[in-house]
Design a protein around this motif. Structure first.
Motif, PDB file in Angstrom:
ATOM      1  N   ASP A 161      -6.371   4.588  10.460  1.00  0.00           N
ATOM      2  CA  ASP A 161      -5.840   3.228  10.265  1.00  0.00           C
ATOM      3  C   ASP A 161      -6.203   2.300  11.422  1.00  0.00           C
ATOM      4  N   ILE A 209      -5.319   3.943   2.716  1.00  0.00           N
ATOM      5  CA  ILE A 209      -4.738   3.369   3.927  1.00  0.00           C
ATOM      6  C   ILE A 209      -4.279   1.959   3.583  1.00  0.00           C
ATOM      7  N   GLU A 211      -2.237  -0.062   5.164  1.00  0.00           N
ATOM      8  CA  GLU A 211      -2.187  -0.993   6.292  1.00  0.00           C
ATOM      9  C   GLU A 211      -3.095  -0.479   7.405  1.00  0.00           C
ATOM     10  N   ARG A 212      -3.773  -1.389   8.057  1.00  0.00           N
ATOM     11  CA  ARG A 212      -4.631  -1.014   9.174  1.00  0.00           C
ATOM     12  C   ARG A 212      -4.265  -1.822  10.416  1.00  0.00           C
ATOM     13  N   ARG A 234      -1.193  -5.683  12.593  1.00  0.00           N
ATOM     14  CA  ARG A 234      -1.132  -4.915  11.345  1.00  0.00           C
ATOM     15  C   ARG A 234      -1.587  -5.806  10.192  1.00  0.00           C
TER      16      ARG A 234
END
Length: 386
Positions: A161, A209, A211-212, A234
């Motif tokens: 992430d 994923i 959220e990164r 985020r």
């Protein structure tokens, strides 16, 4: 190869460097490059030993010494830069995708065809010698009719992430990410090898994923391992990390493709198998020197890359003798050699051997159908008007 033709490259990232190096190997003079800003471009140019930097894309396009423009910038500016190059009377080689929507790409195709200029899209993976050889074998009927096409394209550079790149931004990448970025290469390649266009798709896309951690600064492609403790925010993700796609081809073949940018340990692995009515072929990019040939009634074969044992297209793409490995950088050289033969001649061949804007347009149409199929959960027929 003529030494009179001069080129310029838009983009100073990984692909800009790859294009510049391949052109230099062919003896084509690269008179300059342009980046997102002259300051950043000069830093990149110094680090990668690139030619002098133009102050802007506009300055590059206006330079009368430039005959050919190579576009390696982010996806969202491809269309405007292609339009500018054609308007300036320059031949164009564009990284895929040609544009981010079918409306863009059909316009660019029509402009390019009306201009009489040479135009190409950089589906370079076609130009591994064994992929050219395999296409020749299929055309010669060596495996009978292609029936079942399987394989995929897997990478791991977006596994975590904290991994980030501009391709994660939909406004710059387009509707699809993994499928459009690497899956399009696989889809184009197997269509080229089989000599069949994709007729319909049924796709399942997934974002693993959600959220990164987005670094505030710019991050180069494949540079995740070098990005340390930097300021991050985020960000919610919507684009596809991976996909499974069922395929129907126009002449009856069926296919199954997997695409992933979150497969640990797979750095850049494209693999395909074409099962024909009489024999089968298989190849993968991390062992590019070997083509597997499958038989029913006699031992299978593994063919080393050897121009003396290959079809004419395969031999033409092989620059070195058997046992001398040719890899990813060599594919650009082989593709550009085909393109620049037409440029040297001053016009496109009646049937170009390289992928033109028509191939770039078709790839975007197929990706659009894949996105529609994933939304609807149904088979979607490819809509072609040409």
């Amino acid at each position: 190869m003529s030494h009179r033709v001069k080129a310029a490259v838009i983009g100073t990232g990984m692909m800009g460097v790859a294009h510049t190096e391949a052109l230099r190997r062919l003896g084509v003079e690269v008179v300059g490059v342009a980046g997102s800003s002259p300051e950043r471009a000069r830093v990149k140019a110094a680090a990668a030993h690139l030619p002098p930097v133009f102050d802007s894309v506009e300055a590059l396009l206006a330079d009368p010494s430039v005959d050919v423009v190579h576009i390696t910038s982010p996806n969202d500016v491809h269309a405007s830069q292609v339009r500018g190059a054609i308007a300036a009377g320059k031949h164009v080689v564009c990284e895929k995708p040609l544009g981010v929507s079918p409306d863009e790409t059909v316009e660019l195709l029509e402009l390019a065809e009306a201009s009489g200029l040479v135009h190409a899209v950089c589906f370079n993976i076609r130009y591994y010698p064994h992929n050219q050889h395999a296409a020749g074998l299929v055309r010669d009927g060596a495996i009978g009719a292609p029936r079942f096409v399987t394989g995929g394209y897997h990478q791991d550079w977006l596994l975590l992430d904290t991994d980030w790149n501009w391709r994660l931004v939909s406004s710059r990448q387009g509707t699809l990410r993994a499928v459009a970025d690497i899956g399009s290469h696989w889809l184009d390649l197997v269509g080229f090898i089989c000599g069949q266009r994709i007729e319909a798709v049924c796709a399942d896309l997934h974002t693993f994923i959600s959220e990164r951690n987005h670094p505030v600064g710019e991050v180069e492609t494949f540079a995740a391992a070098k990005v340390g403790d930097v300021e991050r925010v985020r960000e919610t993700m919507e684009s596809d990390d991976a996909a499974g796609i069922l395929l129907r081809f126009e002449d009856g073949a069926r296919g199954l493709c997997s695409v992933s940018q979150v497969s640990a340990g797979r750095k850049n692995r494209l693999a395909w198998e074409v099962d024909g009515s009489e024999a089968a072929l298989a190849w993968e990019s991390e062992s590019p020197e070997y083509l597997w040939i499958g038989h029913r009634g006699r031992p299978n074969e593994v063919l080393n890359k050897d121009g003396s044992l290959m079809t004419p297209p395969g031999a033409a793409a092989a620059s070195y003798p058997a046992g001398h490995v040719e890899g990813y950088p060599d594919t650009f050289k082989a593709l550009f050699a085909a393109v620049y033969r037409d440029i040297d001649a001053g016009q496109r061949s009646a049937e170009p051997s390289y992928p033109t804007f028509a191939a770039g347009h078709d790839a975007v149409i197929v990706c659009e159908a894949i996105a529609e199929s994933a939304r609807s959960g149904t088979w979607v027929t490819i809509k072609r008007e040409r």
